[in-house]
Enzyme design. Structure first.
Site, PDB file in Angstrom:
ATOM      1  N   VAL A 182       0.871  -1.099  -0.018  1.00  0.00           N
ATOM      2  CA  VAL A 182      -0.032  -0.072   0.081  1.00  0.00           C
ATOM      3  C   VAL A 182       0.872   1.273   0.060  1.00  0.00           C
ATOM      4  CG1 VAL A 182      -1.840   1.332   1.382  1.00  0.00           C
ATOM      5  CG2 VAL A 182      -1.972  -1.164   1.233  1.00  0.00           C
ATOM      6  N   LYS A 183       0.614   1.888  -1.153  1.00  0.00           N
ATOM      7  CA  LYS A 183       1.538   3.439  -1.210  1.00  0.00           C
ATOM      8  C   LYS A 183       0.699   4.482  -0.161  1.00  0.00           C
ATOM      9  CE  LYS A 183       4.019   4.934  -4.463  1.00  0.00           C
ATOM     10  NZ  LYS A 183       5.552   4.687  -4.062  1.00  0.00           N
ATOM     11  N   SER A 184       0.707   4.264   1.040  1.00  0.00           N
ATOM     12  CA  SER A 184       0.029   5.072   1.833  1.00  0.00           C
ATOM     13  C   SER A 184       0.789   6.331   2.183  1.00  0.00           C
ATOM     14  CB  SER A 184      -0.507   4.415   3.282  1.00  0.00           C
ATOM     15  OG  SER A 184       0.792   4.687   4.134  1.00  0.00           O
TER      16      SER A 184
END
Ligand code: PXG
Length: 322
Positions: A182-184
């Site tokens: 997840v590119k949070s």
């Protein structure tokens, strides 16, 4: 600002980058002022691109992002990046109020509005405005903004001579917590690892997973070359499923170079013939030293250089026209 319009950084004695100009107001007055930002469906001036202090993207890092590059009038792997954005959104139960096609079009529109031919896109989706308290269901509408600008991760000469890297003590988180896929908006593990590397006088840091196997660098995937084979850790070892990483698989297949995935320890990098890193922002860059050990003869290797050149050609000749 350099001639290319990007902010230049000086490096102080602790290797901590500090803006050449400390006064944010003086930065705002310069040509950066003319940047146009896509914000929730409208193109606005940078000075008017504002997000609420009650946005959970800021309050809790609750949101996602993508980094995309465009070269020579074309966006490289646009659909792949936006698809990955949607996967990050799905994992976080973040309901995107725009279709994938609309997000692609908004990205192209932002580039056009800034009159750029080459550059970098930062696409950010926040959970939106809510109350104090974690509950994301109290944030009815996500916000999205798109910045088209430049990004320089490493000095130009390192693309010729190679990077020196150190291993960081900050680990990539286990997939039992938030998945590393997840590119949070919470990049603090990577930020802290980057700080460790910079403090140690290196421009990049290697991150291991909980078990001590190599995951990736703070913003790039890792590859080694050994006995003419290109090897990279499987993403299940804690790296992002990088889009540039995927391009390296394609290039190897086009060039007839063997490539495979293998879990690796630092030993495997220390004793490799060559090594290089990949990422949208970093592009492809040789790694010539890890933890004071020269990799191979300490110079960028022939297979790395071949792939780097092929990558440069590919990014300039493929992509979505804008
Ligand atoms: N690992 C991580 C943790 C990343 O954030 C990559 C690998 C490479 O993935 P792509 O798909 O880009 O090949 C990334 C992406 C920055 C910056 O400002 C770095 C990335 C993305 C956005 C910003 O340093 N790297």
């Amino acid at each position: 600002f350099g001639q290319d319009g990007r902010i230049k950084f000086l490096v102080d004695k602790d290797c901590m980058p500090v803006p050449e100009r400390q006064d944010a107001r003086s930065i705002n007055k310069s040509k950066i002022m003319s940047r146009k930002i896509w914000l929730d469906g409208k193109i606005v001036d940078e000075a008017d691109a504002k997000i609420s202090v009650f946005d959970h993207g800021l309050l809790y890092g609750d949101g996602i992002f993508e980094g995309i590059r465009f070269y020579n009038g074309r966006v490289f792997r646009l659909t792949e990046h936006i698809e990955r954005l949607y996967l990050s959104a799905k994992a976080l139960l973040l309901k995107m109020p725009w279709t994938l096609e609309e997000v692609c079009e908004a990205t192209l529109q932002t580039i056009r509005a800034n009159g750029l031919k080459d550059g970098y896109i930062r696409l950010v989706v926040t959970r939106g405005i809510g109350d104090l308290g974690l509950n994301p269901y109290l944030c009815p509408t996500p916000s999205m903004f798109i910045i088209a600008s430049g990004i320089t991760l490493y000095p130009a000469e390192l693309y010729e001579n190679g990077l020196e890297v150190v291993t960081c003590s900050t680990r990539r988180p286990t997939p039992a917590s938030l998945s590393p896929q997840v590119k949070s908006l919470n990049y603090l593990n990577n930020v802290m690892a980057k700080v460790e590397a910079l403090k140690a006088g290196a421009k990049e840091g290697l991150m291991l997973n909980e078990q001590g196997y190599v995951a990736e660098c703070t913003g790039d995937n890792v590859f080694i070359v050994k006995k003419d084979e290109v090897i990279t850790p499987p993403v299940s070892d804690g790296s992002l499923d990088g889009i540039t990483r995927q391009v390296i698989f394609e290039l190897c297949s086009e060039l007839g170079i063997t490539i495979r995935e293998m879990s690796m320890a630092r030993y495997d990098i220390y004793t490799a013939d060559e090594s290089f890193l990949t990422g949208t922002a970093a592009e492809t860059i040789p790694m010539v030293k890890l933890d004071e050990r020269e990799i191979g003869d300490g110079k960028p290797g022939p297979i790395s250089l071949k792939l780097i050149e092929a990558y440069r050609q590919k990014v300039r000749s493929e992509g979505t026209l804008f």
